[in-house]
Design an enzyme around this catalytic site. Structure first.
Site, PDB file in Angstrom:
ATOM      1  N   LYS A  72     -14.060 -10.940  65.381  1.00  0.00           N
ATOM      2  CA  LYS A  72     -15.354  -9.998  65.276  1.00  0.00           C
ATOM      3  C   LYS A  72     -16.501 -11.205  66.052  1.00  0.00           C
ATOM      4  O   LYS A  72     -17.417 -10.398  66.505  1.00  0.00           O
ATOM      5  CB  LYS A  72     -15.503  -9.839  63.949  1.00  0.00           C
ATOM      6  N   ASP A 109     -20.583  -2.657  59.694  1.00  0.00           N
ATOM      7  CA  ASP A 109     -20.381  -3.042  58.271  1.00  0.00           C
ATOM      8  C   ASP A 109     -21.668  -3.076  57.354  1.00  0.00           C
ATOM      9  O   ASP A 109     -21.524  -2.766  56.457  1.00  0.00           O
ATOM     10  CB  ASP A 109     -19.811  -4.354  58.564  1.00  0.00           C
TER      11      ASP A 109
HETATM   12  P1  NAP Z   1     -13.899 -15.187  56.108  1.00  0.00           P
HETATM   13  O1  NAP Z   1     -14.721 -15.119  57.148  1.00  0.00           O
HETATM   14  O2  NAP Z   1     -12.429 -15.690  56.237  1.00  0.00           O
HETATM   15  O3  NAP Z   1     -14.515 -15.652  54.801  1.00  0.00           O
HETATM   16  C1  NAP Z   1     -13.997 -15.783  53.527  1.00  0.00           C
HETATM   17  C2  NAP Z   1     -15.032 -16.588  52.667  1.00  0.00           C
HETATM   18  O4  NAP Z   1     -14.154 -16.558  51.231  1.00  0.00           O
HETATM   19  C3  NAP Z   1     -15.317 -17.758  52.802  1.00  0.00           C
HETATM   20  O5  NAP Z   1     -16.563 -18.155  52.607  1.00  0.00           O
HETATM   21  C4  NAP Z   1     -14.609 -18.688  52.024  1.00  0.00           C
HETATM   22  O6  NAP Z   1     -15.259 -20.062  51.458  1.00  0.00           O
HETATM   23  C5  NAP Z   1     -14.353 -17.816  50.779  1.00  0.00           C
HETATM   24  N1  NAP Z   1     -13.227 -18.111  50.209  1.00  0.00           N
HETATM   25  C6  NAP Z   1     -11.770 -17.808  50.423  1.00  0.00           C
HETATM   26  N2  NAP Z   1     -10.955 -18.242  49.568  1.00  0.00           N
HETATM   27  C7  NAP Z   1     -11.666 -18.769  48.384  1.00  0.00           C
HETATM   28  C8  NAP Z   1     -11.279 -19.288  47.293  1.00  0.00           C
HETATM   29  N3  NAP Z   1      -9.878 -19.564  46.956  1.00  0.00           N
HETATM   30  N4  NAP Z   1     -12.341 -19.626  46.282  1.00  0.00           N
HETATM   31  C9  NAP Z   1     -13.503 -19.539  46.686  1.00  0.00           C
HETATM   32  N5  NAP Z   1     -14.019 -18.870  47.930  1.00  0.00           N
HETATM   33  C10 NAP Z   1     -12.998 -18.734  48.654  1.00  0.00           C
HETATM   34  O7  NAP Z   1     -13.329 -13.710  55.649  1.00  0.00           O
HETATM   35  P2  NAP Z   1     -14.155 -12.099  55.651  1.00  0.00           P
HETATM   36  O8  NAP Z   1     -13.907 -11.609  57.064  1.00  0.00           O
HETATM   37  O9  NAP Z   1     -15.582 -12.548  55.368  1.00  0.00           O
HETATM   38  O10 NAP Z   1     -13.497 -11.053  54.783  1.00  0.00           O
HETATM   39  C11 NAP Z   1     -13.523 -11.414  53.371  1.00  0.00           C
HETATM   40  C12 NAP Z   1     -12.928 -10.366  52.457  1.00  0.00           C
HETATM   41  O11 NAP Z   1     -13.618  -9.284  52.782  1.00  0.00           O
HETATM   42  C13 NAP Z   1     -11.623  -9.899  52.957  1.00  0.00           C
HETATM   43  O12 NAP Z   1     -11.103  -9.574  51.373  1.00  0.00           O
HETATM   44  C14 NAP Z   1     -11.884  -8.621  53.444  1.00  0.00           C
HETATM   45  O13 NAP Z   1     -10.634  -7.657  53.317  1.00  0.00           O
HETATM   46  C15 NAP Z   1     -13.164  -8.143  52.872  1.00  0.00           C
HETATM   47  N6  NAP Z   1     -13.723  -6.990  53.823  1.00  0.00           N
HETATM   48  C16 NAP Z   1     -13.650  -5.656  53.364  1.00  0.00           C
HETATM   49  C17 NAP Z   1     -14.353  -4.929  54.214  1.00  0.00           C
HETATM   50  C18 NAP Z   1     -14.580  -3.435  53.700  1.00  0.00           C
HETATM   51  O14 NAP Z   1     -14.983  -2.816  54.518  1.00  0.00           O
HETATM   52  N7  NAP Z   1     -14.299  -3.002  52.501  1.00  0.00           N
HETATM   53  C19 NAP Z   1     -15.129  -5.276  55.268  1.00  0.00           C
HETATM   54  C20 NAP Z   1     -14.899  -6.655  55.573  1.00  0.00           C
HETATM   55  C21 NAP Z   1     -14.198  -7.510  54.929  1.00  0.00           C
HETATM   56  P3  NAP Z   1     -15.109 -21.095  52.458  1.00  0.00           P
HETATM   57  O15 NAP Z   1     -16.442 -21.088  53.420  1.00  0.00           O
HETATM   58  O16 NAP Z   1     -15.234 -22.189  51.585  1.00  0.00           O
HETATM   59  O17 NAP Z   1     -13.798 -21.317  53.331  1.00  0.00           O
END
Ligand code: NAP
Length: 296
Positions: A72, A109
């Site tokens: 992205k 989004d």
């Molecule tokens: P990302 O860029 O990898 O970010 C993940 C975030 O979660 C980071 O801030 C990370 O913290 C935190 N995190 C991960 N594991 C953790 C843990 N065990 N404890 C505490 N914090 C934790 O991922 P993303 O693209 O933002 O996506 C995140 C989620 O949103 C996914 O589940 C995805 O499927 C969902 N999503 C859904 C939609 C929808 O349309 N419904 C759209 C987009 C995303 P750190 O910075 O400390 O690593």
């Protein structure tokens, strides 16, 4: 079923891995329902091939598509134009290829998230929102909420990343609408008491780790806190279960998935999207993929 022929217009989602994406099911169901000669493909593109793949899509006459993890942000330098909101968020999830072959990057989004709140009769304007996580999804959510006039507090495991998010979004949202804190049980309980909306943007609680939640079992969940989890697999995460059992309203990630897709559909085709067809197709595909990992 869509009958593919010499006039079929092509779209695709670029990601790595991509095999369990719900987007082809959602968009192809929409095209079939409207009798449109369009087809939407899942395109597995490893990071080193991203630029070549995008040029290939233009050369092959694709009308556009979606971009998902991990591309992205990486996709942005390859695009000819990027909308103001996608630039502000720092991520593109939708590409439109214009007649002249120019690629325009959008982010649907953030508006998809707001539409998903509204479809549950939750007015995004309001007091204070608590966002868990500071990744790509958190950026779109924080931008959407701050633009709607909310105070937004970002709690993240890595404080530096939350601070970077605030710094990045600050020029495009009302002054002092964003702040950040390190994620801890104390910070969570304290901030939750002052907020009326909680949004989990982390993957904590996502299949196959369904028993995980950032909300501690030892702290009573505030019943006033409308709770949104961007995860849609499982449909009810442990966080949403904790909230529901306390009497709070809950919203899962399916609404945002469908709404961001619907906004993209309109950008590519100019047609009003058949929302309920798209939602049903996602639910059906989710049911089929019960034991496998799902991505956008
Ligand atoms: P990302 O860029 O990898 O970010 C993940 C975030 O979660 C980071 O801030 C990370 O913290 C935190 N995190 C991960 N594991 C953790 C843990 N065990 N404890 C505490 N914090 C934790 O991922 P993303 O693209 O933002 O996506 C995140 C989620 O949103 C996914 O589940 C995805 O499927 C969902 N999503 C859904 C939609 C929808 O349309 N419904 C759209 C987009 C995303 P750190 O910075 O400390 O690593």
């Amino acid at each position: 079923m869509i009958e593919i022929d010499g006039q079929t217009r092509l779209l695709g989602i670029v990601g790595w891995p991509i095999e369990h994406t719900l987007s082809p099911a959602m968009h192809n169901a929409a095209f079939a329902a409207l009798g449109m000669n369009w087809a939407y493909l899942a395109l597995p593109v490893p990071p080193r091939q991203l630029g070549t793949a995008l040029l290939g899509m233009v050369a092959l006459g694709f009308r556009g598509g979606n971009v998902t993890v991990p591309h992205k942000q990486a996709v942005m330098p390859y695009l000819n134009d990027i909308t103001k909101s996608a630039q502000a968020i720092g991520a593109v999830n939708t590409i439109v290829v214009k007649e002249n072959g120019r690629m325009v990057g959008h982010n649907t989004d953030w508006m998809g998230f707001l539409a998903a709140l509204r479809e549950k009769s939750f007015e995004p304007r309001g007091r204070r929102a608590l966002v868990l996580g500071a990744g790509g999804a958190a950026r779109a959510v924080a931008y959407a909420l701050a633009r709607s006039g909310r105070q937004v507090v970002i709690l993240n495991r890595t404080l530096l990343r939350a601070q970077a998010l605030v710094e990045h979004l600050a020029p495009s949202v009302p002054a002092s609408s964003l702040s950040s804190r390190p994620l801890s049980h104390d910070a969570l309980a304290e901030e939750a008491a002052r907020a009326d909306l909680l949004v989990n943007t982390t993957p904590v609680g996502m299949w196959p780790h369904e028993e995980a939640s950032l909300w501690p079992d030892t702290v009573p969940f505030p019943h006033h806190l409308v709770t949104c989890d961007l995860i849609y697999r499982p449909r009810e995460t442990k966080l949403l279960r904790q909230a529901r059992r306390a009497g709070a309203e809950i919203i899962n990630g399916m609404g945002m998935l469908v709404r961001q897709g619907a906004l993209a559909f309109r950008l590519w085709t100019g047609h009003p999207p058949p929302l309920e067809v798209m939602r049903a197709a996602c639910e059906q595909a989710l049911g089929k993929n019960r034991t496998s990992r799902i991505s956008r």
